[in-house]
Write a protein that holds these residues in place. Structure first.
Motif, PDB file in Angstrom:
ATOM      1  N   ALA A   1      46.102  12.797  28.923  1.00  0.00           N
ATOM      2  CA  ALA A   1      47.045  11.676  28.897  1.00  0.00           C
ATOM      3  C   ALA A   1      46.344  10.330  29.023  1.00  0.00           C
ATOM      4  O   ALA A   1      46.763   9.338  28.413  1.00  0.00           O
ATOM      5  CB  ALA A   1      48.071  11.830  30.022  1.00  0.00           C
ATOM      6  N   SER A   2      45.261  10.270  29.803  1.00  0.00           N
ATOM      7  CA  SER A   2      44.577   8.990  29.990  1.00  0.00           C
ATOM      8  C   SER A   2      43.842   8.564  28.723  1.00  0.00           C
ATOM      9  O   SER A   2      43.786   7.375  28.393  1.00  0.00           O
ATOM     10  CB  SER A   2      43.598   9.077  31.166  1.00  0.00           C
ATOM     11  N   LEU A   3      43.280   9.526  28.008  1.00  0.00           N
ATOM     12  CA  LEU A   3      42.641   9.217  26.728  1.00  0.00           C
ATOM     13  C   LEU A   3      43.683   8.757  25.716  1.00  0.00           C
ATOM     14  O   LEU A   3      43.486   7.759  25.002  1.00  0.00           O
ATOM     15  CB  LEU A   3      41.894  10.449  26.206  1.00  0.00           C
TER      16      LEU A   3
ATOM     17  N   ASP B   1      46.619   4.512  22.609  1.00  0.00           N
ATOM     18  CA  ASP B   1      47.886   3.798  22.393  1.00  0.00           C
ATOM     19  C   ASP B   1      47.737   2.309  22.708  1.00  0.00           C
ATOM     20  O   ASP B   1      48.279   1.455  21.996  1.00  0.00           O
ATOM     21  CB  ASP B   1      48.989   4.404  23.256  1.00  0.00           C
ATOM     22  N   GLU B   2      47.023   2.016  23.771  1.00  0.00           N
ATOM     23  CA  GLU B   2      46.796   0.612  24.155  1.00  0.00           C
ATOM     24  C   GLU B   2      46.079  -0.145  23.044  1.00  0.00           C
ATOM     25  O   GLU B   2      46.458  -1.271  22.678  1.00  0.00           O
ATOM     26  CB  GLU B   2      45.970   0.576  25.437  1.00  0.00           C
ATOM     27  N   LEU B   3      45.035   0.466  22.482  1.00  0.00           N
ATOM     28  CA  LEU B   3      44.281  -0.185  21.411  1.00  0.00           C
ATOM     29  C   LEU B   3      45.087  -0.262  20.119  1.00  0.00           C
ATOM     30  O   LEU B   3      45.007  -1.252  19.383  1.00  0.00           O
ATOM     31  CB  LEU B   3      42.966   0.564  21.175  1.00  0.00           C
ATOM     32  N   MET B   4      45.886   0.773  19.849  1.00  0.00           N
ATOM     33  CA  MET B   4      46.741   0.756  18.659  1.00  0.00           C
ATOM     34  C   MET B   4      47.778  -0.362  18.741  1.00  0.00           C
ATOM     35  O   MET B   4      48.073  -1.041  17.757  1.00  0.00           O
ATOM     36  CB  MET B   4      47.455   2.099  18.501  1.00  0.00           C
ATOM     37  N   ASP B   5      48.319  -0.575  19.935  1.00  0.00           N
ATOM     38  CA  ASP B   5      49.364  -1.590  20.115  1.00  0.00           C
ATOM     39  C   ASP B   5      48.807  -3.003  20.029  1.00  0.00           C
ATOM     40  O   ASP B   5      49.487  -3.918  19.569  1.00  0.00           O
ATOM     41  CB  ASP B   5      50.065  -1.413  21.472  1.00  0.00           C
ATOM     42  N   GLY B   6      47.567  -3.172  20.466  1.00  0.00           N
ATOM     43  CA  GLY B   6      47.088  -4.533  20.634  1.00  0.00           C
ATOM     44  C   GLY B   6      46.022  -5.015  19.681  1.00  0.00           C
ATOM     45  O   GLY B   6      45.606  -6.174  19.778  1.00  0.00           O
ATOM     46  N   ASN B   7      45.531  -4.175  18.756  1.00  0.00           N
ATOM     47  CA  ASN B   7      44.386  -4.605  17.973  1.00  0.00           C
ATOM     48  C   ASN B   7      44.434  -4.047  16.554  1.00  0.00           C
ATOM     49  O   ASN B   7      44.344  -2.840  16.344  1.00  0.00           O
ATOM     50  CB  ASN B   7      43.095  -4.148  18.681  1.00  0.00           C
ATOM     51  N   GLU B   8      44.545  -4.936  15.585  1.00  0.00           N
ATOM     52  CA  GLU B   8      44.619  -4.512  14.183  1.00  0.00           C
ATOM     53  C   GLU B   8      43.293  -3.899  13.715  1.00  0.00           C
ATOM     54  O   GLU B   8      43.285  -2.988  12.888  1.00  0.00           O
ATOM     55  CB  GLU B   8      44.978  -5.694  13.294  1.00  0.00           C
ATOM     56  N   GLU B   9      42.163  -4.404  14.229  1.00  0.00           N
ATOM     57  CA  GLU B   9      40.875  -3.835  13.829  1.00  0.00           C
ATOM     58  C   GLU B   9      40.790  -2.367  14.220  1.00  0.00           C
ATOM     59  O   GLU B   9      40.285  -1.542  13.459  1.00  0.00           O
ATOM     60  CB  GLU B   9      39.726  -4.619  14.493  1.00  0.00           C
ATOM     61  N   PHE B  10      41.293  -2.037  15.407  1.00  0.00           N
ATOM     62  CA  PHE B  10      41.289  -0.631  15.817  1.00  0.00           C
ATOM     63  C   PHE B  10      42.292   0.165  14.998  1.00  0.00           C
ATOM     64  O   PHE B  10      41.988   1.283  14.556  1.00  0.00           O
ATOM     65  CB  PHE B  10      41.611  -0.493  17.304  1.00  0.00           C
ATOM     66  N   ARG B  11      43.492  -0.381  14.796  1.00  0.00           N
ATOM     67  CA  ARG B  11      44.516   0.347  14.026  1.00  0.00           C
ATOM     68  C   ARG B  11      43.992   0.724  12.648  1.00  0.00           C
ATOM     69  O   ARG B  11      44.196   1.850  12.188  1.00  0.00           O
ATOM     70  CB  ARG B  11      45.783  -0.498  13.893  1.00  0.00           C
ATOM     71  N   ARG B  12      43.331  -0.200  11.976  1.00  0.00           N
ATOM     72  CA  ARG B  12      42.833   0.088  10.623  1.00  0.00           C
ATOM     73  C   ARG B  12      41.813   1.210  10.654  1.00  0.00           C
ATOM     74  O   ARG B  12      41.860   2.132   9.823  1.00  0.00           O
ATOM     75  CB  ARG B  12      42.215  -1.176  10.025  1.00  0.00           C
TER      76      ARG B  12
END
Length: 294
Positions: free
Chosen positions: A193-195, A200-211
């Motif tokens: 769950a922590s991973l 999820d945190e990076l997906m929500d806050g950063n387009e570079e990570f989402r891509r």
């Protein structure tokens, strides 16, 4: 993201990168609606029916055999890391026990870090938290400061801290590798769950990570070379070696300069600066204790 969606997107993106001609499927000017191989072409080369492969790619097929998954991996030209990822997505051998994310190291690893005193050495867990290091290692990652959320985290620094783009000589490559590492670990530890929360945190806050996450790339980087611009030591060009430790999900990384190089001199300067900083901090603490005894 659940496994079914991960399976679908991973296999789709792996099909898309293979030119049909390279797999022995001449296009003959035929207009193709999808890039790369079609599902039926993968099925033909893997020796399974189109219906079977379609169900497998949709993640609705239970009990896919190792032989079938191996054939799919061969047709899609998956490397070792990608093949491991595919097997993990289907719950095959290789998934790790769902232990808690380690936040400390054993005494043996602690002694190993201290023995490597002449080069920076750090230990990260599968979430990319920095949980241990030798003195030069902590000096090297000095810009990666702990936050109110928890310990210094390489992924948060790469994607959420503007200083990362100047710290890393090739930020884009580091970002690619980081997302690919988290992708691999998410399949190895699907119930962590922590991973999942970090992703999820990076997906929500950063387009570079989402891509990068949506590209579904998976990598295992055991060695290589990187350049850094350190705020104290300046330009450092270092080789690195990553070793996965026996403890679940722990990775030891050491950074090594060329003997006699400017980078070796920079690390000596960094070690001297770190020792001075800590000596001054210790002297300040002792003075305060003497002035304000309990």
């Amino acid at each position: 993201m659940n496994d079914r969606q991960a399976i679908r997107e991973f296999l789709r993106t792996r099909r898309a990168r293979i030119a049909p001609e390279s797999a022995g499927f001449p296009t003959g000017g035929d207009r193709r609606r999808v890039p790369g191989l079609r599902r039926e072409e993968v099925a033909e080369r893997a020796g399974v029916s189109v219906d079977y492969y379609t169900k497998l790619e949709r993640g609705t097929l239970d009990g896919a055999s190792d032989a079938v998954l191996g054939s799919i991996a061969r047709v899609l030209r998956l490397d070792d890391a990608e093949g491991e990822y595919l097997f993990n997505l289907f719950g095959k051998a290789g998934r790790q026990q769902q232990s808690a994310v380690p936040d400390s190291v054993t005494p043996v690893v602690r002694h190993l870090l201290d023995a490597a005193a002449s080069v920076p050495a750090i230990v990260v867990n599968r979430r990319m938290d920095i949980i241990a290091g030798n003195e030069l290692g902590w000096a090297f990652v000095y810009p990666l400061e702990p936050t109110l959320i928890g310990p210094a985290n390489v992924s948060r620094f790469v994607f959420c801290d503007g200083r990362a783009r100047s710290f890393y000589g090739d930020w884009a490559e580091v970002a690619d590798d980081n997302a690919a590492h988290l992708r691999r670990e998410s399949a190895r530890y699907p119930q962590d769950a922590s991973l999942a929360a970090l992703i999820d945190e990076l997906m929500d806050g950063n387009e570079e990570f989402r891509r990068r996450w949506r590209e579904h790339n998976v990598r295992r980087n055991y060695s290589g070379a990187k350049s850094f611009t350190h705020p104290v030591a300046g330009l450092l060009e270092l080789g690195y070696v990553n070793v996965e430790l026996g403890d679940p999900g722990l990775f030891l990384t050491t950074f090594v300069p060329e003997p006699g190089s400017r980078s070796e001199h920079g690390l000596r300067l960094l070690a001297s600066w770190w020792a001075t900083e800590h000596t001054e901090a210790a002297d300040t603490d002792l003075t305060q204790q003497a002035t304000n005894p309990r």
